[in-house]
Design a protein around this motif. Structure first.
Motif, PDB file in Angstrom:
ATOM      1  N   SER A  58       0.924  -1.343  -0.040  1.00 21.30           N
ATOM      2  CA  SER A  58       0.065  -0.091  -0.004  1.00 21.30           C
ATOM      3  C   SER A  58       1.474   1.207  -0.206  1.00 21.30           C
ATOM      4  O   SER A  58       1.645   0.862   0.677  1.00 21.30           O
ATOM      5  CB  SER A  58      -0.557   0.231   1.143  1.00 21.30           C
ATOM      6  OG  SER A  58      -2.052  -0.917   1.224  1.00 21.30           O
ATOM      7  N   VAL A  59       0.679   2.027  -1.095  1.00 19.41           N
ATOM      8  CA  VAL A  59       0.967   3.408  -0.532  1.00 19.41           C
ATOM      9  C   VAL A  59       0.694   4.356   0.605  1.00 19.41           C
ATOM     10  O   VAL A  59      -0.421   4.545   0.193  1.00 19.41           O
ATOM     11  CB  VAL A  59       0.940   4.065  -2.073  1.00 19.41           C
ATOM     12  CG1 VAL A  59       1.590   5.111  -2.680  1.00 19.41           C
ATOM     13  CG2 VAL A  59       1.984   3.211  -3.023  1.00 19.41           C
ATOM     14  N   ALA A 145      -1.956   8.360  -2.054  1.00 18.66           N
ATOM     15  CA  ALA A 145      -2.433   7.352  -1.360  1.00 18.66           C
ATOM     16  C   ALA A 145      -3.007   6.316  -0.976  1.00 18.66           C
ATOM     17  O   ALA A 145      -4.446   7.094  -1.727  1.00 18.66           O
ATOM     18  CB  ALA A 145      -1.938   8.476   0.202  1.00 18.66           C
ATOM     19  N   GLY A 146      -3.107   5.183  -0.540  1.00 15.45           N
ATOM     20  CA  GLY A 146      -4.494   4.482  -0.657  1.00 15.45           C
ATOM     21  C   GLY A 146      -4.065   3.840  -1.913  1.00 15.45           C
ATOM     22  O   GLY A 146      -5.208   2.384  -1.840  1.00 15.45           O
ATOM     23  N   ALA A 147      -3.277   3.997  -3.149  1.00 14.41           N
ATOM     24  CA  ALA A 147      -3.188   2.784  -3.755  1.00 14.41           C
ATOM     25  C   ALA A 147      -2.639   1.646  -3.337  1.00 14.41           C
ATOM     26  O   ALA A 147      -1.488   1.793  -2.759  1.00 14.41           O
ATOM     27  CB  ALA A 147      -2.460   3.724  -5.345  1.00 14.41           C
ATOM     28  N   SER A 148      -3.231   0.336  -4.486  1.00 12.69           N
ATOM     29  CA  SER A 148      -1.437  -0.612  -4.048  1.00 12.69           C
ATOM     30  C   SER A 148      -1.195  -1.145  -5.009  1.00 12.69           C
ATOM     31  O   SER A 148      -1.030  -0.334  -6.209  1.00 12.69           O
ATOM     32  CB  SER A 148      -2.853  -1.565  -4.222  1.00 12.69           C
ATOM     33  OG  SER A 148      -3.657  -1.919  -4.909  1.00 12.69           O
ATOM     34  N   VAL A 149       0.367  -1.254  -5.084  1.00 11.82           N
ATOM     35  CA  VAL A 149       1.451  -1.311  -6.194  1.00 11.82           C
ATOM     36  C   VAL A 149       1.706  -2.818  -5.741  1.00 11.82           C
ATOM     37  O   VAL A 149       2.192  -3.030  -4.663  1.00 11.82           O
ATOM     38  CB  VAL A 149       2.030  -0.863  -5.546  1.00 11.82           C
ATOM     39  CG1 VAL A 149       1.707   0.518  -6.573  1.00 11.82           C
ATOM     40  CG2 VAL A 149       2.994  -0.414  -4.840  1.00 11.82           C
ATOM     41  N   ASN A 175       6.975   5.402   2.839  1.00  7.41           N
ATOM     42  CA  ASN A 175       5.431   5.240   2.255  1.00  7.41           C
ATOM     43  C   ASN A 175       5.033   4.345   1.530  1.00  7.41           C
ATOM     44  O   ASN A 175       4.307   4.472   0.835  1.00  7.41           O
ATOM     45  CB  ASN A 175       5.294   7.455   1.635  1.00  7.41           C
ATOM     46  CG  ASN A 175       5.588   7.844   2.930  1.00  7.41           C
ATOM     47  OD1 ASN A 175       5.731   8.336   3.514  1.00  7.41           O
ATOM     48  ND2 ASN A 175       6.522   9.683   1.471  1.00  7.41           N
ATOM     49  N   LEU A 176       5.673   3.271   1.344  1.00  9.10           N
ATOM     50  CA  LEU A 176       5.041   2.073   1.303  1.00  9.10           C
ATOM     51  C   LEU A 176       4.542   0.909   2.441  1.00  9.10           C
ATOM     52  O   LEU A 176       5.585   1.153   3.645  1.00  9.10           O
ATOM     53  CB  LEU A 176       5.877   1.330   0.284  1.00  9.10           C
ATOM     54  CG  LEU A 176       5.878   2.465  -1.417  1.00  9.10           C
ATOM     55  CD1 LEU A 176       7.116   1.566  -1.627  1.00  9.10           C
ATOM     56  CD2 LEU A 176       4.744   2.698  -1.573  1.00  9.10           C
ATOM     57  N   SER A 177       3.853   0.048   2.465  1.00  2.17           N
ATOM     58  CA  SER A 177       3.319  -0.651   3.545  1.00  2.17           C
ATOM     59  C   SER A 177       4.277  -2.295   2.919  1.00  2.17           C
ATOM     60  O   SER A 177       3.478  -2.328   2.233  1.00  2.17           O
ATOM     61  CB  SER A 177       2.332  -0.364   4.062  1.00  2.17           C
ATOM     62  OG  SER A 177       1.482  -1.059   3.055  1.00  2.17           O
TER      63      SER A 177
END
Length: 184
Positions: A58-59, A145-149, A175-177
């Motif tokens: 997640s961003v 933010a909230g986007a998935s990569v 800034n990535l989980s």
């Protein structure tokens, strides 16, 4: 040697090769920065396309970066490794073509189109590093933010010369989980 990847990480071979896939390993020369483990794949002397996909990430904000250590011994300009990214479940595209940039340790050459490499004509990491080098990738700024990569490392080889290898270690981010990181 030959340990499984953490949950959510996957490895596959997109071509018919010796079926050796990315895996965690204990030991490399020189030693991995976060010894004893790194993630590893071999370089074959046949056409191969070896894929390592990260878990879904997640961003959490921008700027978002992914950093890792890489060590490789690949046939210069014939065999190579690329980083690709998928955003919100879309198709994978080269990390640079997607609009991101390398702020450290960017691609080192262009892969030949003459010997059937699956990444022929693309910029890639190629040749021998001799030691672990840091690569930092800055994701495209338009990924909210909230986007998935999902990240994909591909090692592709051509019709001849093998025997090398690729190691990745110390995968970190800003800034990535990044849960369940390999070789962290």
């Amino acid at each position: 040697n030959g340990d499984a990847l953490p949950a959510g990480w996957t490895a596959q071979n997109a071509t018919t090769s010796n079926n050796f896939r990315w895996q965690t390993t204990r030991g490399s020369a020189p030693p991995a920065p976060s010894a004893p483990n790194s993630v590893y794949v071999d370089e074959e002397g046949v056409v191969s396309d070896k894929i390592l996909d990260s878990t879904l990430v997640s961003v959490t904000g921008q700027p978002a970066t992914l950093s890792f250590q890489r060590l490789h011994n690949l046939e210069t300009n014939f065999d190579g490794m690329v980083l690709e990214i998928s955003v919100n479940g879309g198709g994978f595209s080269d990390a640079i073509a997607a609009g991101g940039s390398f702020t450290a340790g960017g691609y080192s050459g262009v892969i030949s189109t003459n010997f059937l490499s699956p990444i022929g004509g693309r910029n890639a990491w190629t040749g021998s590093t001799g030691s672990y080098l840091t690569t930092t990738y800055r994701l495209p700024g338009n990924i909210a933010a909230g986007a998935s990569v999902r990240f994909r490392w591909r090692v592709a080889t051509d019709t001849s010369v093998g025997g090398g290898e690729v190691h990745i270690d110390d995968i970190t981010s800003t800034n990535l989980s990044l849960p369940g990181s390999v070789a962290a």
